[in-house]
Design a protein around this motif. Structure first.
Motif, PDB file in Angstrom:
ATOM      1  N   PRO A   2       0.818  -1.216   0.000  1.00  0.00           N
ATOM      2  CA  PRO A   2       0.000   0.000   0.000  1.00  0.00           C
ATOM      3  C   PRO A   2       0.852   1.267   0.000  1.00  0.00           C
ATOM      4  N   GLY A   3       2.157   1.110   0.238  1.00  0.00           N
ATOM      5  CA  GLY A   3       3.063   2.245   0.268  1.00  0.00           C
ATOM      6  C   GLY A   3       3.498   2.684  -1.114  1.00  0.00           C
ATOM      7  N   ILE A   7       8.458   0.910   1.463  1.00  0.00           N
ATOM      8  CA  ILE A   7       8.584   2.341   1.730  1.00  0.00           C
ATOM      9  C   ILE A   7       7.177   2.940   1.828  1.00  0.00           C
ATOM     10  N   GLY A   8       6.955   3.736   2.863  1.00  0.00           N
ATOM     11  CA  GLY A   8       5.655   4.374   3.040  1.00  0.00           C
ATOM     12  C   GLY A   8       4.602   3.456   3.617  1.00  0.00           C
ATOM     13  N   ASN A  15       5.075  -1.999  13.600  1.00  0.00           N
ATOM     14  CA  ASN A  15       3.806  -1.268  13.653  1.00  0.00           C
ATOM     15  C   ASN A  15       3.869   0.088  12.978  1.00  0.00           C
ATOM     16  N   ALA A  16       4.935   0.336  12.223  1.00  0.00           N
ATOM     17  CA  ALA A  16       5.062   1.617  11.517  1.00  0.00           C
ATOM     18  C   ALA A  16       6.076   1.459  10.394  1.00  0.00           C
ATOM     19  N   ALA A  17       6.015   2.379   9.442  1.00  0.00           N
ATOM     20  CA  ALA A  17       6.950   2.376   8.319  1.00  0.00           C
ATOM     21  C   ALA A  17       8.213   3.153   8.672  1.00  0.00           C
ATOM     22  N   ARG A  21      11.009   9.180  12.181  1.00  0.00           N
ATOM     23  CA  ARG A  21      10.492   8.146  13.080  1.00  0.00           C
ATOM     24  C   ARG A  21      11.637   7.301  13.621  1.00  0.00           C
ATOM     25  N   SER A  22      11.798   7.337  14.939  1.00  0.00           N
ATOM     26  CA  SER A  22      12.835   6.530  15.574  1.00  0.00           C
ATOM     27  C   SER A  22      12.253   5.209  16.056  1.00  0.00           C
ATOM     28  N   ASP A  23      13.131   4.241  16.243  1.00  0.00           N
ATOM     29  CA  ASP A  23      12.708   2.948  16.767  1.00  0.00           C
ATOM     30  C   ASP A  23      12.604   3.019  18.288  1.00  0.00           C
ATOM     31  N   GLN A  24      11.570   2.363  18.850  1.00  0.00           N
ATOM     32  CA  GLN A  24      11.385   2.305  20.298  1.00  0.00           C
ATOM     33  C   GLN A  24      11.280   3.695  20.918  1.00  0.00           C
TER      34      GLN A  24
END
Length: 292
Positions: A106-107, A148-149, A233-235, A240-243
């Motif tokens: 879907p990205g 991606i996305g 749970n995210a792209a 956007r950082s991890d954890q």
């Protein structure tokens, strides 16, 4: 009037009609192989068991074929021109290197991470976010794979190098940095797009070192037409950082393994309905004959 009794034709025909009217998605045995841990040991052990389940040995042939029974993709042969910051063509592994899979999401597309020596791209998707270079790690050096996305990848199977829809008996993948439980998963679909089940990728709790997970599911016969992979749970994203306060779990993929894809002729749902109707009519006719 002579009455003739048949205890075979009518019921037997109706039973056949019911049998053929239902897609054969039930009663297929599954073997699930999974493990996770810091370093490669746990994931390697589970992967090797999965390899034995679907067969093919350990010596690779042309286009990732193992004995004509299994295919593998480890991304490392993808040239720099098809790696970050460039997108990987969704059909790369059915055209450029024909292995019987086409990707969709879907990205906005897919990327294969940069490797040491790639001038324009940092390793482990550091080109997307510098943090990722130290968050992720390659299981088999040096490249990784991600949508991606989006955090969803669909893998659809074809007879290698053709547009003929196909089926495989099993699929598994290596995952990098699965932190949260019950988030990353594989969902399997049959030729009628019916779900064959969802399976969760094991995580490593509280790990600060780089870690790997493996999940592979095989069936008794080739029945899988598509696999949906949900990674975290995210792209991946520049911001956007991890954890982030234990809210984000960003996950990428390494090696894919799957049974050799075989061709199949699958009747359309309308065809199944017509077949059931026709066989049902034959059963009704047989019943009427018994009453004459």
């Amino acid at each position: 009037m002579t009455h003739r009794t048949s205890r075979v034709n009518g019921p037997a025909v109706l039973a056949v009609a019911v049998l053929f009217a239902l897609p054969p998605t039930l009663a297929h045995a599954q073997v699930v192989r999974s493990d996770a841990g810091i370093g490669t040991t746990n994931a390697t052990a589970a992967r090797d068991l999965f390899r034995s389940d679907i067969g093919g040995g350990t010596v690779p042939g042309t286009n990732g074929s193992f004995g004509g029974l299994r295919r593998e993709i480890n991304w490392d042969g993808v040239p720099a021109s098809s790696s970050t910051p460039n997108n990987l063509a969704a059909n790369f592994f059915n055209t450029n290197s024909p292995r019987g899979v086409v990707f969709s999401t879907p990205g906005t597309g897919f990327q294969v991470s940069g490797a040491v020596g790639d001038v324009v791209a940092a390793v482990n998707f550091g080109n997307i976010n510098p943090q990722y270079s130290s968050v992720f790690s390659a299981f088999s050096a040096q490249r990784l794979f991600t949508p991606i996305g989006s955090n969803i990848t669909d893998v659809t199977f074809f007879v290698a190098g053709t547009t003929a829809a196909g089926l495989t008996s099993g699929f598994g993948s290596i995952f990098s940095d699965v932190d949260l439980a019950n988030v990353t998963s594989l969902q399997f679909f049959d030729a009628w797009n019916g779900s064959l089940g969802s399976f969760m990728v094991p995580n490593v709790v509280g790990a600060t070192a780089q870690h790997f997970s493996f999940l592979g599911v095989s069936f008794a016969t080739p029945i899988i037409s598509r696999v949906r992979i949900t990674t975290g749970n995210a792209a991946l994203d520049a911001s956007r950082s991890d954890q982030n306060g234990n809210l984000n779990d960003l996950v990428v993929m390494d090696d894919f393994l799957y049974g050799e894809v075989v061709g199949t002729v699958v009747p359309e749902p309308a065809t199944w309905g017509m077949l059931a109707f026709g066989l049902g009519a034959l059963g009704l006719a047989a019943r009427r004959r018994r009453l004459v």
